[in-house]
Design a protein around this motif. Structure first.
Motif, PDB file in Angstrom:
ATOM      1  N   ALA A 135      -5.741   4.416   2.010  1.00 26.59           N
ATOM      2  CA  ALA A 135      -4.683   3.684   1.372  1.00 26.59           C
ATOM      3  C   ALA A 135      -5.029   3.141  -0.135  1.00 26.59           C
ATOM      4  O   ALA A 135      -6.062   2.806  -0.358  1.00 26.59           O
ATOM      5  CB  ALA A 135      -4.482   2.256   2.023  1.00 26.59           C
TER       6      ALA A 135
ATOM      7  N   GLU B  92       1.003  -1.380  -0.099  1.00 27.95           N
ATOM      8  CA  GLU B  92       0.037   0.030  -0.018  1.00 27.95           C
ATOM      9  C   GLU B  92       0.876   1.518  -0.047  1.00 27.95           C
ATOM     10  O   GLU B  92       1.961   1.476   0.455  1.00 27.95           O
ATOM     11  CB  GLU B  92      -0.917  -0.008   1.099  1.00 27.95           C
TER      12      GLU B  92
ATOM     13  N   GLU C  44      -7.227   6.630   7.963  1.00 27.95           N
ATOM     14  CA  GLU C  44      -6.130   6.194   6.845  1.00 27.95           C
ATOM     15  C   GLU C  44      -7.032   5.880   5.672  1.00 27.95           C
ATOM     16  O   GLU C  44      -8.098   5.641   5.521  1.00 27.95           O
ATOM     17  CB  GLU C  44      -5.685   4.936   7.512  1.00 27.95           C
TER      18      GLU C  44
ATOM     19  N   GLU D   2      -5.689  -6.289   3.089  1.00 26.99           N
ATOM     20  CA  GLU D   2      -5.713  -4.878   2.890  1.00 26.99           C
ATOM     21  C   GLU D   2      -4.525  -4.831   1.829  1.00 26.99           C
ATOM     22  O   GLU D   2      -4.704  -3.633   1.192  1.00 26.99           O
ATOM     23  CB  GLU D   2      -5.097  -4.170   4.322  1.00 26.99           C
TER      24      GLU D   2
ATOM     25  N   ASP E  94      -8.668  -1.271   9.630  1.00 24.31           N
ATOM     26  CA  ASP E  94      -8.668  -1.304   7.957  1.00 24.31           C
ATOM     27  C   ASP E  94     -10.249  -1.894   7.507  1.00 24.31           C
ATOM     28  O   ASP E  94     -10.424  -3.291   8.181  1.00 24.31           O
ATOM     29  CB  ASP E  94      -7.553  -1.739   7.439  1.00 24.31           C
TER      30      ASP E  94
ATOM     31  N   HIS F  77      -8.050   0.444   0.618  1.00 17.73           N
ATOM     32  CA  HIS F  77      -8.680   0.529   2.069  1.00 17.73           C
ATOM     33  C   HIS F  77      -8.774   1.800   2.682  1.00 17.73           C
ATOM     34  O   HIS F  77      -8.123   2.707   2.474  1.00 17.73           O
ATOM     35  CB  HIS F  77      -8.170  -0.551   2.627  1.00 17.73           C
TER      36      HIS F  77
END
Ligand SMILES: [Zn+2]
Ligand SMILES: [Zn+2]
Ligand SMILES: [Zn+2]
Ligand SMILES: [Zn+2]
Lengths: 410, 410
Positions: free
Chosen positions: B318, B250, B316, B340, B380, B345
């Protein structure tokens, strides 16, 4: 006839109910090897079912211990993990109960430098001293039980294959801990009663001295006037009765620190921190070990005795008749919890303050004044046999037999 | 062609050297299930050989977790063991590195009351908040790796028998973590380089907003001007470079707390504290989750969102292309560390202060002023697919494609 699972459940309940005697809403700390995970899970379930509020785990692993001794740099052996030491102390302060589940591994550290082991033992003992003082003063409820591993089982039963040996060792443990009885709790009540009769007798006599005679042994041990003989049942300040060792067959007290003279020779191997000490001999003058030898494990014995000032003196005098169930099994367990209950024994190091009238309320200085030894260590070694005679000397100098050929004479 | 043992050793070395990047004389804390003991032992050896001073263990056990949820009284769920929380915090303060070895168990707590789990999660998150802040601010080196269990392996490969599934999962893990390469360390250097090129590109652009479009998703996310895109390599204050997640694919940053609007729908199941949440949908107004739904695990999702104020906001953002190696495997791992990295995500909860210029030196108040979300949780959830388009909006309102049909357009 119970199945293995039924006996295992009874053994787990014995540890929780008779051993630490967990109370509703109390926290429990289980110190155990990860190899014992299955039994730990069963004990944890029993503890919650008995009302425990929280079960904490202080896991250890022999292979990781060995990995550290083999690969860690020297700096690794200069401090003990503070978070564990403080953690245990804090939990003791909060009134948690402590159950140690052990898998003996007498040869674990055979190939490791004894100096390194001794240094680590000392660091560990220093870090854990406050926590251990809670235990040795009965300020917390605690208990020790064992479970087999294939390695240990094959050491006890070298003629059996792995599976047979483990199975046989479980059966032996169930038998010697009374977990195979219909009602183990009741069986333990009777057993505690019998042991406390002996302790009461000795407390009534208040012997001034004991004289030990056996091949390789000629020893006298003096007592403080306020010494107390104790046995299976211990009492928490809140009145809860717990059993430190399952099994237990001993009645024990503390010697006058400076009142031990002569020579004593061990009759069984002693497993100390992963090394076997065999054929050890100690010579005492005014309580102090002034000479010692061992047929094997000499360096380990030396490391033990040289831990601190108190490890040059005795801290426990325990009587076990030579016909105790464990003795009658004829087995050597290479594990103190079992072997000490087959045999009269002494301990190098710290004395139980509970074995002196008012001892648990005394400061360390007051205990010293009463001849109660203090040390970072407390290590039992076995001196009983069918050739051991013990006499008691009363206040006015009369000599009375206590043990003859290893058996009770009282 | 390497043997299983060789790949396992490389995987262990990867965790120690690339993951936490252990330094000479540093302490290491391994958090792991006792079921992973064999791998923990190997990692410990590698850590000592790489110069670690002391390896500490913070063991856990799914069965004991379940036992507590099943049998412990309600009072058990009102506090987290302080000695563990303080212990981890103290070790972080001392500069230890932290390696988490995990065995996913997505269905562990399926039968347990979600309210009880949510309460326990909250207590845990509160107790561990200071420790977790060390991690999320890169003030300590940390890393997460996984090992298979037969249960997890059979969930990922339901058509294989137990042995085949475990073996296949190990091979998959070795492949996706590059542990099966001739020189995994070099392979990771190249991989880090490739990811940081994307992060650098995005940092050069300083997009004001991202627009997400996909079936069930129509979302805009704004950024603070000082936001930073990060990827695989993280930096400890002493300059040590570590990798938080192995594998990792990521590039990520933090959203402006109040700058999220619209609706987003997950594309993969989310395993949160032993329960699967599937088909979750969130609606945002000015950053806040104002509506949510889930096809399964609704109560668990509700518990998560209602943890605290911050768990109503994102932390977050990502980006992961839909042709990442993990995505190409076509597998669902029911585990965030893998899933993830197969998918774009977002995370509910706490943002990484490292994703704001100067963020790690700001107080909590300053971070809040910059729109950096804070929460006890950081979870996540996956929203990537081959139908996801993402556009970036520049400072002067130009729209540029970033992802098209799930693939990089930059
Ligand atoms: Zn004893
Ligand atoms: Zn003892
Ligand atoms: Zn992420
Ligand atoms: Zn995340």
């Amino acid at each position: 006839m119970s199945t293995f699972e039924q006996k295992l459940e009874k053994y787990a309940e014995l540890a929780v109910k008779n051993g630490v005697n967990i109370q509703e809403g109390q926290e429990l700390v289980i110190t155990a090897p990860i190899e014992a995970a299955d039994f730990v899970r069963l004990v944890t379930q029993k503890a919650y079912q008995a009302g425990a509020k929280y079960v904490h785990f202080n896991w250890n692993d022999d292979e990781l211990t060995l990995t550290r001794f083999k690969y860690a740099p020297e700096s690794s052996f200069r401090e003990y993990p503070e978070w564990i030491a403080k953690g245990l102390e804090g939990l003791a302060e909060k009134g948690a109960a402590f159950l140690d589940i052990r898998i003996p591994n007498p040869d674990l550290l055979t190939a490791i430098d004894p100096g390194k082991i001794a240094a680590d033992n000392k660091i560990t003992a220093e870090a854990l001293a406050p926590y251990r003082h809670y235990r040795m003063s009965d300020k917390v409820s605690w208990s020790i039980v064992v479970v087999p591993s294939s390695g240990w089982a094959q050491k006890v039963f070298p003629d059996l294959n792995e599976e047979e040996a483990v199975s046989k060792l479980w059966e032996t443990i169930f038998h010697l801990t009374r977990a195979d009885r219909e009602d183990p709790v009741q069986a333990w009540e009777e057993h505690k009663q019998q042991l406390s009769e002996k302790a009461n007798y000795l407390n009534g006599k208040k012997y001034k001295k004991l004289h030990y005679k056996a091949p390789g042994t000629d020893l006298t041990i003096e007592f403080n006037k306020k010494h107390l003989w104790a046995s299976a049942a211990s009492s928490h300040p809140d009145g809860t009765v717990f059993i430190k060792n399952i099994p237990t067959e001993e009645v024990y007290t503390l010697p006058l620190k400076t009142g031990v003279n002569g020579k004593v020779t061990s009759t069984m191997p002693l497993n100390y921190s992963g090394t076997l000490i065999e054929g050890l001999s100690l010579t005492f003058e005014n309580g102090k070990i002034v000479d010692f030898s061992a047929e094997s494990g000499y360096e380990t014995l030396k490391g033990l005795i040289e831990t601190d000032e108190g490890s040059h003196y005795l801290g426990e005098v325990a009587l076990v008749p030579n016909n105790s169930p464990i003795s009658q099994s004829g087995l050597i367990f290479f594990n103190t919890l079992f072997d000490e209950n087959a045999s009269c024994h002494l301990a190098i190091g710290k004395a139980y303050p509970t074995c002196l009238e008012g001892g648990t309320k005394m400061t360390q200085e007051e205990l010293e004044q009463h001849g109660v030894n203090n040390s970072l260590v407390h290590v039992d070694f076995m001196i009983g046999s069918s050739e051991l005679d013990i006499d008691g000397e009363t206040e006015n100098g009369e000599i009375e037999p206590i043990l003859r050929k290893g058996l009770w004479a009282i």
